[in-house]
Each structure stands twice: as C-alpha cells, then as structure tokens.
Write an enzyme that holds these catalytic residues in place. Structure first.
Site, PDB file in Angstrom:
ATOM      1  N   LYS A 184      33.818  38.499  75.787  1.00  0.00           N
ATOM      2  CA  LYS A 184      32.351  38.507  76.185  1.00  0.00           C
ATOM      3  C   LYS A 184      32.286  39.320  77.256  1.00  0.00           C
ATOM      4  O   LYS A 184      32.706  39.184  78.335  1.00  0.00           O
ATOM      5  CB  LYS A 184      31.847  37.074  76.254  1.00  0.00           C
ATOM      6  CG  LYS A 184      30.518  36.965  75.943  1.00  0.00           C
ATOM      7  CD  LYS A 184      30.137  35.412  75.942  1.00  0.00           C
ATOM      8  CE  LYS A 184      28.829  34.981  75.479  1.00  0.00           C
ATOM      9  NZ  LYS A 184      28.521  33.604  75.667  1.00  0.00           N
TER      10      LYS A 184
HETATM   11  O1  G3P Z   1      26.151  31.352  75.177  1.00  0.00           O
HETATM   12  C1  G3P Z   1      25.018  31.855  76.102  1.00  0.00           C
HETATM   13  C2  G3P Z   1      23.778  31.212  76.085  1.00  0.00           C
HETATM   14  O2  G3P Z   1      23.689  30.781  74.967  1.00  0.00           O
HETATM   15  C3  G3P Z   1      22.983  30.810  77.178  1.00  0.00           C
HETATM   16  O3  G3P Z   1      21.960  29.987  76.975  1.00  0.00           O
HETATM   17  O4  G3P Z   1      20.294  28.022  77.366  1.00  0.00           O
HETATM   18  O5  G3P Z   1      21.703  29.171  79.329  1.00  0.00           O
HETATM   19  O6  G3P Z   1      19.994  30.395  77.936  1.00  0.00           O
HETATM   20  P1  G3P Z   1      20.983  29.256  77.909  1.00  0.00           P
END
Ligand code: G3P
Length: 217
Positions: free
Chosen positions: A83
């Site tokens: 990533k």
């Molecule tokens: O994998 C990264 C992503 O899904 C982050 O999610 O909820 O931290 O915006 P969030």
C-alpha cells in the site's frame, strides 16, 4: 463484488474468514497501531488465515525508502500487496514496483485524477476513501463512479477497492455500482448480517416450535 476486511485484528479476521466471506485484508498504520504485536508478525499471521491479497502500507515518504520497505514486506508472503500513498514519490515507487512484478494498492485516493495517475503508474489496486469524503460533506461514492468510468474508458486493469466504508449503505451502493472490491470494517460486516425482522422471525418460530409435541427428526 469481493469483500476484504479492513482491520489488523487477528480475531476479527479469523471470525470473518470462518464465515467464508473474506477474500483479502487491508491494513494501514493506524489499524496496525491498535494491535499489540509487531507489524511483521501481524502481516505473517493474516497471510496464514486469508489466502488473498493482504495490503501492508509503507511509511517512508521518499520513493527509495518506499521501495526498500516494499521489497522487505513482499518477502513476508507472496500475497502481500504494497500500500503506497498517492504522492509524487508514491507514484515513482509504484512504477518501479510494478516493473518488478510487485503488486501495489495506491491509497488515500480522494480524486478521480489521482486514480487515473495511479493506474497509469501500474497500480494493481486503488483505494478511494469514501467515508472521509462524506465526513467533509462530499459524496464519496461519486468519486467511485468517476474512477469506474475512467477505468472503463481506457480499459485499465487496476481494481478499485472501496475503502473508508463506514456503514452498510456504503456496501449496498458499492454492490449496486458493480464495484470490484469493498474493504469493510468488522462491525460493518456484522451489521450486514443483522436484520430486526430476521430476529423477530427466529423468536416467533422458536416460540411456536415449543407447541410441537413430536420434535423428532
Ligand atoms: O484502509 C483504510 C481505510 O479504510 C480507512 O478508513 O474509517 O479510517 O477512514 P477510515
């Protein structure tokens, strides 16, 4: 639509995998920080549980450092996907890694043109963050539709992982749009199973079952 689990929590991954629903896992530095184990051990363990793409994120900000980290992470398991954030150095690293046959997931995508650049650099996956756009009063799923349209226009093979999913409606919208992959937090996955009418239905069946005299099968 493939389901990936968006977590670094081994128990959640085990549980979701036992349901037969998980075809990959995505992690990020914030998710790793919630677990009390070394990064490498977590990725190794996830790879043993789920036989699919497992995203592990680099943290260097220069392309040389990103590539060094990526090559070390790739040695953990053949399913590890690197990533990389969408920056100038990130794109350089993706280009280099794709020529080496290392799969990448370009993350922190907030515009369709970022996704276009990532695909041109050779990204295997892009991760548009829909929830974080919703948080700033911008319709996150519109970004996904734009990326899908651009990828269709030019037949890019880069797959779209809908990330930053916050609720079952995001999953529904992803599926209706024919998304390649939705990466879901464990609690959202559990919410997808639940329905109050299902629970009431089970209660009623069990209440009526008590009235049946001969229950032998
Ligand atoms: O994998 C990264 C992503 O899904 C982050 O999610 O909820 O931290 O915006 P969030």
């Amino acid at each position: 639509m493939k389901f990936f689990l968006d977590t670094a929590n081994i128990e959640y991954i085990r549980e979701a995998a036992s349901l037969g629903l998980i075809e990959g896992v995505t992690t990020n530095p914030s998710l790793i920080s919630k677990e009390d184990k070394p990064f490498k051990d977590i990725i190794q363990e996830i790879c043993k549980i789920v036989n699919g793409p497992i995203s592990a994120e680099v943290t260097a900000s220069d392309s040389k450092g990103m590539i060094e980290e990526a090559l070390k992470l790739s040695e953990i398991h053949e399913n590890v996907v690197i990533k990389v954030p969408i920056t100038k150095d990130g794109l350089k690293a993706v280009k280099e890694l794709s020529t080496k046959g290392v799969k990448t997931n370009v993350t922190l995508i907030f515009s369709a043109t970022q996704a276009l650049l990532a695909a041109k650099a050779g990204a295997s996956y892009v991760s548009p963050f829909v929830g974080r756009l919703d948080d700033i009063s911008t319709e996150g799923m519109n970004l996904v539709a734009e990326i899908q349209q651009i990828y269709r226009n030019y037949l890019f093979e880069t797959e779209v992982i809908i990330a930053s999913i916050r609720n079952p409606v995001h999953v529904l919208q992803s599926a209706l749009m024919g998304a390649d992959i939705a990466t879901v937090p464990y609690d959202v996955l559990m919410k997808l199973i639940d329905h109050p009418l299902t629970n009431i239905g089970i209660e009623n069946f069990l209440r009526d079952w008590k009235k049946v005299e001969n229950k032998e099968i």
